[in-house]
Scaffold this motif. Sequence first.
Motif, PDB file in Angstrom:
ATOM      1  N   HIS A 278     -48.187 -84.064   6.385  1.00  0.00           N
ATOM      2  CA  HIS A 278     -46.587 -83.938   6.023  1.00  0.00           C
ATOM      3  C   HIS A 278     -46.121 -84.739   6.994  1.00  0.00           C
TER       4      HIS A 278
ATOM      5  N   LYS B 149     -40.094 -88.980   8.593  1.00  0.00           N
ATOM      6  CA  LYS B 149     -39.682 -90.411   9.180  1.00  0.00           C
ATOM      7  C   LYS B 149     -38.135 -90.651   8.752  1.00  0.00           C
TER       8      LYS B 149
ATOM      9  N   HIS C 116     -36.412 -87.623   6.842  1.00  0.00           N
ATOM     10  CA  HIS C 116     -36.763 -87.673   5.571  1.00  0.00           C
ATOM     11  C   HIS C 116     -38.180 -86.859   5.513  1.00  0.00           C
ATOM     12  N   SER C 117     -38.498 -86.027   4.674  1.00  0.00           N
ATOM     13  CA  SER C 117     -39.824 -85.434   4.797  1.00  0.00           C
ATOM     14  C   SER C 117     -40.625 -85.794   3.430  1.00  0.00           C
ATOM     15  N   TYR C 118     -41.932 -86.083   3.596  1.00  0.00           N
ATOM     16  CA  TYR C 118     -43.067 -86.559   2.887  1.00  0.00           C
ATOM     17  C   TYR C 118     -44.131 -85.848   2.908  1.00  0.00           C
ATOM     18  N   ASN C 119     -44.698 -85.471   1.661  1.00  0.00           N
ATOM     19  CA  ASN C 119     -45.912 -84.641   1.480  1.00  0.00           C
ATOM     20  C   ASN C 119     -46.640 -85.835   0.931  1.00  0.00           C
ATOM     21  N   VAL C 120     -47.924 -86.277   1.537  1.00  0.00           N
ATOM     22  CA  VAL C 120     -48.772 -87.343   0.968  1.00  0.00           C
ATOM     23  C   VAL C 120     -50.081 -86.644   1.046  1.00  0.00           C
TER      24      VAL C 120
ATOM     25  N   LYS D 149     -50.765 -89.848  -3.169  1.00  0.00           N
ATOM     26  CA  LYS D 149     -49.676 -89.260  -3.673  1.00  0.00           C
ATOM     27  C   LYS D 149     -48.601 -88.858  -2.775  1.00  0.00           C
ATOM     28  N   VAL D 150     -47.626 -89.421  -2.945  1.00  0.00           N
ATOM     29  CA  VAL D 150     -46.367 -88.975  -1.977  1.00  0.00           C
ATOM     30  C   VAL D 150     -45.255 -88.558  -2.896  1.00  0.00           C
ATOM     31  N   ASN D 151     -44.924 -87.321  -2.463  1.00  0.00           N
ATOM     32  CA  ASN D 151     -44.091 -86.235  -3.218  1.00  0.00           C
ATOM     33  C   ASN D 151     -44.329 -86.180  -4.459  1.00  0.00           C
TER      34      ASN D 151
ATOM     35  N   GLN E 122     -45.588 -88.733  -6.434  1.00  0.00           N
ATOM     36  CA  GLN E 122     -45.661 -89.922  -7.311  1.00  0.00           C
ATOM     37  C   GLN E 122     -47.026 -90.690  -6.559  1.00  0.00           C
TER      38      GLN E 122
END
Length: 157
Positions: A33, A36, A39-43, A58-60, A62
């Motif tokens: 997690h 930045k 903004h929140s990103y699940n990677v 895979k980011v959010n 994608q």
Amino acid sequence: MLKIVVNSQHTFELNENAAQDLDLMETHPGIFHILKDNHSYNVEVVKADYAEKTFTVKVNGQIYEVKAQDKFDLLLQQLGMGNGSNKQIKDLKAPMPGLILDIKVAEGQSVQKGDPLIILEAMKMENIIKAPADGVVKLIKAKKGETVEKNQILLSF
């Protein structure tokens, strides 16, 4: 400095301190997690080839294909020595003079990069000569028990 290419289209340069600008937490092995700029990103790291420095992430939700080059990769590329792994290898030459102790392949055999091909004794040490790339052994020019000179062709692909 790192040069990052995403999906073979977008290029970014990151300095070594770039990670300090991130709030990064590994939630599970290979899953992160990241915060930045609010903004929140699940990677998720889906696939990683550390030798080639290529990753599928895979980011959010994608999927992205990412290739990284460090300062040494960039220097080799600048000197015209980059992409050595993409070149077609025709002949395998002895890296040093020595005695052929064993030949681990046969003509017509398919080999993968890193497979042991020949064991060469030099200066009382056994050296395993490995396949520099994927290919098929066309011709074996060396013989077990034979003494070879440096740059002598041992086998052809």
